[in-house]
Design an enzyme around this catalytic site. Structure first.
Site, PDB file in Angstrom:
ATOM      1  N   HIS A  72       0.889  -1.060   0.192  1.00  0.00           N
ATOM      2  CA  HIS A  72       0.157   0.005  -0.040  1.00  0.00           C
ATOM      3  C   HIS A  72       0.961   1.216   0.004  1.00  0.00           C
ATOM      4  O   HIS A  72       1.597   1.506   0.895  1.00  0.00           O
ATOM      5  CB  HIS A  72      -0.920   0.004   1.231  1.00  0.00           C
ATOM      6  CG  HIS A  72      -2.053  -0.915   1.046  1.00  0.00           C
ATOM      7  ND1 HIS A  72      -3.244  -0.736   1.557  1.00  0.00           N
ATOM      8  CD2 HIS A  72      -2.293  -2.089   0.174  1.00  0.00           C
ATOM      9  CE1 HIS A  72      -4.205  -1.721   1.323  1.00  0.00           C
ATOM     10  NE2 HIS A  72      -3.427  -2.356   0.555  1.00  0.00           N
ATOM     11  N   TYR A 201      -9.898   5.046   7.593  1.00  0.00           N
ATOM     12  CA  TYR A 201      -9.826   5.257   8.866  1.00  0.00           C
ATOM     13  C   TYR A 201     -10.809   6.353   8.974  1.00  0.00           C
ATOM     14  O   TYR A 201     -10.701   7.371   8.587  1.00  0.00           O
ATOM     15  CB  TYR A 201      -8.667   5.696   9.771  1.00  0.00           C
ATOM     16  CG  TYR A 201      -7.455   4.708   9.536  1.00  0.00           C
ATOM     17  CD1 TYR A 201      -7.322   4.007  10.792  1.00  0.00           C
ATOM     18  CD2 TYR A 201      -6.577   4.607   8.563  1.00  0.00           C
ATOM     19  CE1 TYR A 201      -6.416   2.963  10.721  1.00  0.00           C
ATOM     20  CE2 TYR A 201      -5.680   3.467   8.623  1.00  0.00           C
ATOM     21  CZ  TYR A 201      -5.508   2.618   9.828  1.00  0.00           C
ATOM     22  OH  TYR A 201      -4.567   1.755   9.955  1.00  0.00           O
ATOM     23  N   PRO A 293      -5.015  -0.790  18.799  1.00  0.00           N
ATOM     24  CA  PRO A 293      -4.600  -0.847  17.220  1.00  0.00           C
ATOM     25  C   PRO A 293      -4.674   0.025  16.340  1.00  0.00           C
ATOM     26  O   PRO A 293      -4.426  -0.211  14.991  1.00  0.00           O
ATOM     27  CB  PRO A 293      -5.947  -1.889  17.084  1.00  0.00           C
ATOM     28  CG  PRO A 293      -6.819  -1.580  17.935  1.00  0.00           C
ATOM     29  CD  PRO A 293      -6.341  -0.878  19.197  1.00  0.00           C
ATOM     30  N   LYS A 297       0.260  -0.816  15.168  1.00  0.00           N
ATOM     31  CA  LYS A 297       1.699  -0.815  15.815  1.00  0.00           C
ATOM     32  C   LYS A 297       2.203  -1.902  16.441  1.00  0.00           C
ATOM     33  O   LYS A 297       3.417  -2.495  16.625  1.00  0.00           O
ATOM     34  CB  LYS A 297       1.979   0.426  16.366  1.00  0.00           C
ATOM     35  CG  LYS A 297       2.180   1.723  15.588  1.00  0.00           C
ATOM     36  CD  LYS A 297       3.424   1.801  14.695  1.00  0.00           C
ATOM     37  CE  LYS A 297       2.879   2.789  13.456  1.00  0.00           C
ATOM     38  NZ  LYS A 297       3.627   2.349  12.277  1.00  0.00           N
ATOM     39  N   TYR A 385       3.471   6.036  10.212  1.00  0.00           N
ATOM     40  CA  TYR A 385       2.705   4.849   9.750  1.00  0.00           C
ATOM     41  C   TYR A 385       3.648   3.884   9.218  1.00  0.00           C
ATOM     42  O   TYR A 385       3.228   2.768   9.372  1.00  0.00           O
ATOM     43  CB  TYR A 385       1.717   5.466   8.665  1.00  0.00           C
ATOM     44  CG  TYR A 385       0.681   4.443   8.414  1.00  0.00           C
ATOM     45  CD1 TYR A 385      -0.509   4.356   9.364  1.00  0.00           C
ATOM     46  CD2 TYR A 385       0.398   3.723   7.376  1.00  0.00           C
ATOM     47  CE1 TYR A 385      -1.531   3.525   9.193  1.00  0.00           C
ATOM     48  CE2 TYR A 385      -0.672   3.027   7.219  1.00  0.00           C
ATOM     49  CZ  TYR A 385      -1.525   2.719   7.919  1.00  0.00           C
ATOM     50  OH  TYR A 385      -2.616   1.720   7.884  1.00  0.00           O
TER      51      TYR A 385
END
Ligand code: APR
Ligand code: PHB
Length: 391
Positions: A72, A201, A293, A297, A385
């Site tokens: 991604h 998200y 979550p 990580k 990220y």
């Protein structure tokens, strides 16, 4: 029995550590209270940082991941249904993440461990680290009713949040910093194509939602729920209606519904225990820290810990220098705290908190809108990220 490193726990941290040590020729034995099927069956997050991907490749374990994992280059955020994209590859100078479930990672690690003769004792009951503050540590356990003992140079406590290792550090030494969130995540797995080719998200009035995936034909969705939510109150139809509402009409139009084959509720917690070393005992992974979550990580942090620990132990055995093991705790914690901050922050701007009034909600929306228009703000998210450097 004798070994150099006794590893407690065959989760991602313990198993990855065993692989790293094996490549350096350092003898280790893993003691695990459950069996392989149980460990592989646990559904966890599915996003691997660049660092984790690099390690799996370096260990020669990246074959199936390379074929079946999804790279991604970006991720998406939604505010009340309005979506914007963070181009993580462009913002980080080329880094990406890999969507590949923890269950798949574990399967690859176990398959290769068996081939390489990595020693794992499953179903070890009443595992106890002993004499960790002395010069001759050892571990005891029960196997088929018989008491066993493993002498070692060091013990690696990789036994997760509910393990026994952390409790061997005296209360006078151990400090715990914790935040328990007033909500959980209700998640489902279903064999339907994902709504979007990237993760979304979503911050919504009604609470957080996440559209994720395991493959082009398997989706993972979550919605924020009450901690004491009852699974029986969430038949699939109700879940699909709620997740669609929170993701917003644009995404909902692409949500393919289907029967879930897994449904569970996970609580959210941030927690760090310091130090991560006491005498001959080292803690790594969930045994030392937990993240909510949001941002995925958990597994990645465990991997970073064991990279540091394996480096320190290798240095000790190759050069006789104890400086690596002496600095392990401080080095690991410096990175852990940054990941804790990121996971806490990402949770705080995307979830609905019970005490939240109109102003607090406006602040969340403003922060997300700021992020939508600011390259600097997006870069902060993107570099966290993909995973901060291993310094
Ligand atoms: N004796 C032996 N083994 C134990 C004991 C014990 N007393 N207690 C726990 N274990 C084992 C568990 O059965 C489990 O297999 O230790 C392992 C710990 O694994 P995880 O909980 O997965 O922790 P860790 O390896 O640190 O991985 C961290 O992976 O599972 C995710 O949510 C987790 O994302 C996080 C990351
Ligand atoms: C998941 O797919 O399980 C997942 C993905 C991203 C997260 C958390 C969980 O941030």
């Amino acid at each position: 029995m004798r070994t150099k490193i006794a590893i407690i726990g065959a989760g991602p941290a313990g198993l990855m550590l065993a692989h790293l040590l094996q490549r350096e020729g350092i003898d280790a034995v893993i003691l695990e209270s459950r069996d392989r099927d149980y460990i592989e069956g646990r559904v966890r997050a599915g996003v691997l940082e660049q660092t984790t991907v690099n390690l799996l490749e370096r260990l020669g374990l990246g074959g199936r991941m390379g074929r079946e994992g999804l790279i991604h280059t970006g991720t998406k955020l939604a505010i009340d249904g309005e979506i914007f994209r963070i181009d993580i590859q462009e913002l980080t100078g080329g880094s990406t993440v890999m969507v590949y479930g923890q269950q798949e990672v574990m399967r690859d690690l176990f398959d290769d461990a068996a081939e390489r003769g990595i020693k794992i004792i499953f179903n070890a009951a009443e595992v106890r680290p002993r004499e960790v503050a002395g010069s001759r540590p050892y571990v005891t356990w029960r196997e088929n009713g018989t008491e066993r003992r493993l002498d070692c140079d060091f013990i690696a406590g990789c036994d997760g949040f509910h393990g026994v290792s952390r409790g061997c550090i005296p209360k006078t030494v151990l400090k715990t910093f914790e935040r328990v969130y007033p909500f959980g995540w209700l998640g489902i797995l279903a064999d339907v194509p994902p709504a979007n080719h990237e993760l979304i998200y979503a911050n919504h009035e009604r609470g957080f939602a996440l559209a994720s995936m395991r493959s082009a034909t398997r989706s993972r969705y979550y919605i924020q729920c009450a901690v004491d939510e009852n699974l029986a109150d969430w038949p699939d139809e109700r879940f699909w209606d709620e997740v669609a509402r929170r993701l917003g009409p644009e995404t909902a139009a692409h949500v393919v519904r289907g029967p879930s084959f897994e449904k569970s509720i996970a609580p959210l917690r941030s927690s760090v225990t310091e130090p991560m070393r006491h005498g001959k005992l080292f803690l790594a992974g969930d045994a030392a820290h937990i993240v909510p979550p949001t941002g995925a990580k958990g597994l990645n942090l465990a991997v970073a810990d064991v990279i540091f620990l394996a480096e320190a132990l290798t240095d000790f055995y190759q050069s006789g220098s104890a400086s690596g093991i002496d600095h392990y705790s401080a080095r690991a914690l410096a990175r852990v705290w940054k990941a804790e901050r990121f996971s806490w922050w990402f949770t705080s701007i995307t979830h609905r908190f019970p005490e939240m009034d109109g102003f607090a909600r406006k602040m969340q929306v403003a922060e997300l809108n700021y992020m939508r228009g600011s390259r600097a703000a997006q870069t902060m998210l993107a570099e966290n990220y993909v995973g901060l450097p291993l310094q």
